[in-house]
Design a protein around this motif. Structure first.
Motif, mmCIF file in Angstrom:
data_model
loop_
_atom_site.group_PDB
_atom_site.id
_atom_site.type_symbol
_atom_site.label_atom_id
_atom_site.label_comp_id
_atom_site.label_asym_id
_atom_site.label_seq_id
_atom_site.Cartn_x
_atom_site.Cartn_y
_atom_site.Cartn_z
ATOM 1 N N ARG A 68 0.801 -1.225 0.000
ATOM 2 C CA ARG A 68 0.000 0.000 0.000
ATOM 3 C C ARG A 68 0.838 1.282 0.000
ATOM 4 N NH1 ARG A 68 -3.147 -3.269 3.517
ATOM 5 N NH2 ARG A 68 -2.180 -2.340 5.373
ATOM 6 N N LEU A 69 2.137 1.164 0.150
ATOM 7 C CA LEU A 69 2.979 2.352 0.181
ATOM 8 C C LEU A 69 2.946 3.131 -1.130
ATOM 9 C CD1 LEU A 69 6.289 1.309 1.995
ATOM 10 C CD2 LEU A 69 4.544 2.906 2.805
ATOM 11 N N GLY A 70 2.909 2.426 -2.223
ATOM 12 C CA GLY A 70 3.015 3.085 -3.512
ATOM 13 C C GLY A 70 4.470 3.164 -3.952
ATOM 14 N N ARG A 71 4.663 3.331 -5.248
ATOM 15 C CA ARG A 71 6.010 3.277 -5.813
ATOM 16 C C ARG A 71 6.937 4.346 -5.234
ATOM 17 N NH1 ARG A 71 7.573 3.557 -12.285
ATOM 18 N NH2 ARG A 71 9.853 3.444 -11.982
ATOM 19 N N ARG A 72 6.438 5.566 -5.081
ATOM 20 C CA ARG A 72 7.307 6.646 -4.609
ATOM 21 C C ARG A 72 7.841 6.363 -3.215
ATOM 22 N NH1 ARG A 72 5.566 12.894 -4.868
ATOM 23 N NH2 ARG A 72 6.027 12.469 -7.063
ATOM 24 N N GLN A 73 6.970 5.948 -2.295
ATOM 25 C CA GLN A 73 7.410 5.686 -0.933
ATOM 26 C C GLN A 73 8.314 4.457 -0.854
ATOM 27 O OE1 GLN A 73 7.320 8.436 0.681
ATOM 28 N NE2 GLN A 73 6.351 7.681 2.558
ATOM 29 N N ILE A 74 8.043 3.466 -1.692
ATOM 30 C CA ILE A 74 8.926 2.289 -1.721
ATOM 31 C C ILE A 74 10.323 2.697 -2.153
ATOM 32 C CG2 ILE A 74 9.414 0.144 -2.954
ATOM 33 C CD1 ILE A 74 6.427 -0.452 -2.871
ATOM 34 N N MET A 75 10.427 3.528 -3.182
ATOM 35 C CA MET A 75 11.736 3.982 -3.634
ATOM 36 C C MET A 75 12.427 4.810 -2.556
ATOM 37 S SD MET A 75 12.097 2.548 -6.473
ATOM 38 C CE MET A 75 13.640 3.340 -6.953
ATOM 39 N N ARG A 76 11.664 5.636 -1.868
ATOM 40 C CA ARG A 76 12.254 6.415 -0.773
ATOM 41 C C ARG A 76 12.757 5.502 0.339
ATOM 42 N NH1 ARG A 76 7.607 11.163 -0.252
ATOM 43 N NH2 ARG A 76 8.468 12.571 -1.856
ATOM 44 N N GLY A 77 11.962 4.493 0.685
ATOM 45 C CA GLY A 77 12.372 3.556 1.723
ATOM 46 C C GLY A 77 13.638 2.799 1.340
ATOM 47 N N LEU A 78 13.725 2.395 0.065
ATOM 48 C CA LEU A 78 14.928 1.695 -0.398
ATOM 49 C C LEU A 78 16.150 2.607 -0.318
ATOM 50 C CD1 LEU A 78 13.496 -0.232 -3.488
ATOM 51 C CD2 LEU A 78 14.185 -1.206 -1.277
ATOM 52 N N LEU A 79 15.982 3.870 -0.715
ATOM 53 C CA LEU A 79 17.103 4.814 -0.653
ATOM 54 C C LEU A 79 17.556 5.018 0.790
ATOM 55 C CD1 LEU A 79 19.007 6.887 -1.897
ATOM 56 C CD2 LEU A 79 17.147 8.579 -1.785
ATOM 57 N N LEU A 80 16.599 5.192 1.699
ATOM 58 C CA LEU A 80 16.956 5.362 3.102
ATOM 59 C C LEU A 80 17.663 4.125 3.650
ATOM 60 C CD1 LEU A 80 13.688 7.080 4.375
ATOM 61 C CD2 LEU A 80 15.946 8.136 4.175
ATOM 62 N N GLY A 81 17.203 2.952 3.248
ATOM 63 C CA GLY A 81 17.842 1.726 3.702
ATOM 64 C C GLY A 81 19.262 1.588 3.177
ATOM 65 N N VAL A 82 19.489 1.984 1.932
ATOM 66 C CA VAL A 82 20.838 1.934 1.353
ATOM 67 C C VAL A 82 21.772 2.886 2.117
ATOM 68 C CG1 VAL A 82 22.219 2.534 -0.674
ATOM 69 C CG2 VAL A 82 20.144 1.162 -0.936
ATOM 70 N N ILE A 83 21.272 4.080 2.431
ATOM 71 C CA ILE A 83 22.086 5.043 3.187
ATOM 72 C C ILE A 83 22.456 4.458 4.549
ATOM 73 C CG2 ILE A 83 22.024 7.274 4.369
ATOM 74 C CD1 ILE A 83 20.247 8.287 2.046
ATOM 75 N N TYR A 84 21.496 3.879 5.231
ATOM 76 C CA TYR A 84 21.764 3.301 6.544
ATOM 77 C C TYR A 84 22.698 2.098 6.443
ATOM 78 C CZ TYR A 84 21.011 0.981 10.989
ATOM 79 O OH TYR A 84 21.190 0.368 12.191
ATOM 80 N N GLY A 85 22.461 1.233 5.463
ATOM 81 C CA GLY A 85 23.320 0.067 5.293
ATOM 82 C C GLY A 85 24.758 0.461 4.997
ATOM 83 N N ALA A 86 24.938 1.486 4.142
ATOM 84 C CA ALA A 86 26.284 1.972 3.851
ATOM 85 C C ALA A 86 26.938 2.524 5.112
ATOM 86 C CB ALA A 86 26.227 3.050 2.766
ATOM 87 N N GLY A 87 26.152 3.210 5.938
ATOM 88 C CA GLY A 87 26.678 3.705 7.198
ATOM 89 C C GLY A 87 27.143 2.577 8.106
ATOM 90 N N VAL A 170 17.551 12.890 8.679
ATOM 91 C CA VAL A 170 16.858 14.002 8.023
ATOM 92 C C VAL A 170 15.910 13.485 6.938
ATOM 93 C CG1 VAL A 170 17.178 16.064 6.600
ATOM 94 C CG2 VAL A 170 18.694 15.646 8.547
ATOM 95 N N GLY A 171 16.389 12.535 6.131
ATOM 96 C CA GLY A 171 15.555 11.993 5.055
ATOM 97 C C GLY A 171 14.324 11.289 5.573
ATOM 98 N N LEU A 172 14.496 10.459 6.587
ATOM 99 C CA LEU A 172 13.350 9.743 7.141
ATOM 100 C C LEU A 172 12.377 10.713 7.798
ATOM 101 C CD1 LEU A 172 12.040 7.020 7.557
ATOM 102 C CD2 LEU A 172 13.348 6.758 9.660
ATOM 103 N N GLY A 173 12.939 11.763 8.391
ATOM 104 C CA GLY A 173 12.068 12.769 8.978
ATOM 105 C C GLY A 173 11.176 13.446 7.955
ATOM 106 N N GLN A 174 11.705 13.646 6.752
ATOM 107 C CA GLN A 174 10.921 14.268 5.685
ATOM 108 C C GLN A 174 9.877 13.327 5.118
ATOM 109 O OE1 GLN A 174 10.979 17.617 5.711
ATOM 110 N NE2 GLN A 174 11.275 17.699 3.512
ATOM 111 N N TRP A 175 10.177 12.060 5.039
ATOM 112 C CA TRP A 175 9.326 11.124 4.289
ATOM 113 C C TRP A 175 8.455 10.207 5.139
ATOM 114 C CZ3 TRP A 175 14.173 9.728 0.935
ATOM 115 C CH2 TRP A 175 14.386 10.783 0.018
ATOM 116 N N SER A 176 8.722 10.109 6.430
ATOM 117 C CA SER A 176 7.945 9.202 7.271
ATOM 118 C C SER A 176 6.567 9.779 7.562
ATOM 119 C CB SER A 176 8.693 8.948 8.586
ATOM 120 O OG SER A 176 7.945 8.095 9.423
ATOM 121 N N ARG A 177 5.549 8.914 7.509
ATOM 122 C CA ARG A 177 4.176 9.298 7.833
ATOM 123 C C ARG A 177 3.636 8.327 8.881
ATOM 124 N NH1 ARG A 177 6.263 12.472 5.169
ATOM 125 N NH2 ARG A 177 5.609 13.493 3.244
#
Length: 308
Positions: A68-87, A170-177
């Motif tokens: 139910r997230l939709g494509r945009r939120q899924i892509m945002r979640g993947l990007l946030l996960g990649v940033i965290y995983g790289a960290g 910061v990113g999760l703060g902008q995109w989390s609902r």
């Protein structure tokens, strides 16, 4: 806003803060377990197995919310996960070159990166009281962690990981609902698992835990300190400003020190007492004292556990 709505908002904020504190206490409890596991298996493999288990569990439980997230939120979640995983990976490589106490302090510098990145990327002002709390938290972390440090490649790698953690906050703060916590948490966990699994490819993929006690520790860290904490974080992040959440989660080394003393693996010192008091005082400033004048940044945040 009427009085009823205001009271409800304060209650939700209090619950979100309490949730972050409970989550951070859980993270603090894992240091002893992690130390035992990584002595018997490579750190990258430990991370890969841990986050893979967490990802599978979250997908099984929250497949519907993910859909139910939709494509945009899924892509945002993947990007946030990649940033965290790289960290996580940068911190792990840095940890192999420097002392754990130094790693803990440098990683905790996300509390400084968070407001700086928020201002640079989102052009929002930060209240003076938040900057004071950032300085107090940094001083407290230094007292808890440092007994002298030289700046080498391990420190720089860890500092880069702290910057990525701040960016994630910061990113999760902008995109989390609030209504998307389940789905967004699961998507992030999948991306984190993939990044950590890729790090094990050069030596042929992840090695499994060597014994029953290692499996128990990894399951606890995957399901409780991983999946459960990510879910709590993502919900809390949708209700708290980024800088405040980051400062609240600097209580992690305080909890870690408390568990170490309680379990007999460390001795209580004046540095622990004063450093812990500074961190807690910083949290008090941003959570309980009134704000005047400048506006605070109204972002939510996750200061993911960075406990490799």
């Amino acid at each position: 806003m009427n009085a009823s709505s205001s009271n409800q908002s304060r209650r939700i904020t209090a619950l979100a803060t309490l949730g972050l504190l409970v989550m951070t206490a859980v993270w603090g409890s894992t240091f002893v377990l992690i130390k035992g596991v990584v002595a018997r298996m490579p750190v990258a493999d430990f991370l890969a197995v841990r986050f893979a288990i967490a990802a599978v569990a979250m997908l099984l439980l929250f497949a519907g919310p993910v859909w139910r997230l939709g494509r945009r939120q899924i892509m945002r979640g993947l990007l946030l996960g990649v940033i965290y995983g790289a960290g996580q990976l940068l911190q792990t490589w840095g940890l192999s070159l420097i002392a754990p106490s130094v790693s803990g302090f440098v990683t905790g510098m996300y509390v400084v990166f968070t407001p700086i990145l928020a201002m640079l990327l989102l052009r929002q002002r930060m209240a003076g009281i938040v900057w004071l709390a950032v300085l107090m938290s940094t001083a407290g972390l230094a007292l808890l962690s440092l007994n002298g440090v030289s700046v080498d490649i391990g420190v720089w790698l860890t500092l880069a990981s702290a910057a990525l953690y701040g960016l994630h906050i910061v990113g999760l703060g902008q995109w989390s609902r609030p209504g998307e916590a389940f789905g967004l948490s699961a998507v992030q966990m999948v991306a984190i698992a993939v990044v950590c699994l890729l790090a094990t490819v050069p030596h042929g993929g992840p090695l499994l835990p060597p014994d029953r006690s290692a499996w128990f520790a990894i399951l606890y860290m995957a399901l409780v300190a991983g999946a459960g904490a990510m879910l709590m974080q993502t919900w809390a992040q949708s209700h708290l400003p980024a800088a405040r959440a980051a400062i609240v989660m600097t209580t992690e080394p305080v909890f870690a020190a408390a568990f170490a003393v309680a379990l007999g693996s460390d001795v209580l010192t004046w540095r622990m007492l004063v450093g812990g008091a500074l961190v807690l005082a910083a949290m008090y400033l941003v959570e309980l004292m009134p704000r005047r004048g400048e506006a605070t940044i109204e972002l939510s945040a996750e200061a993911i556990h960075h406990e490799v």
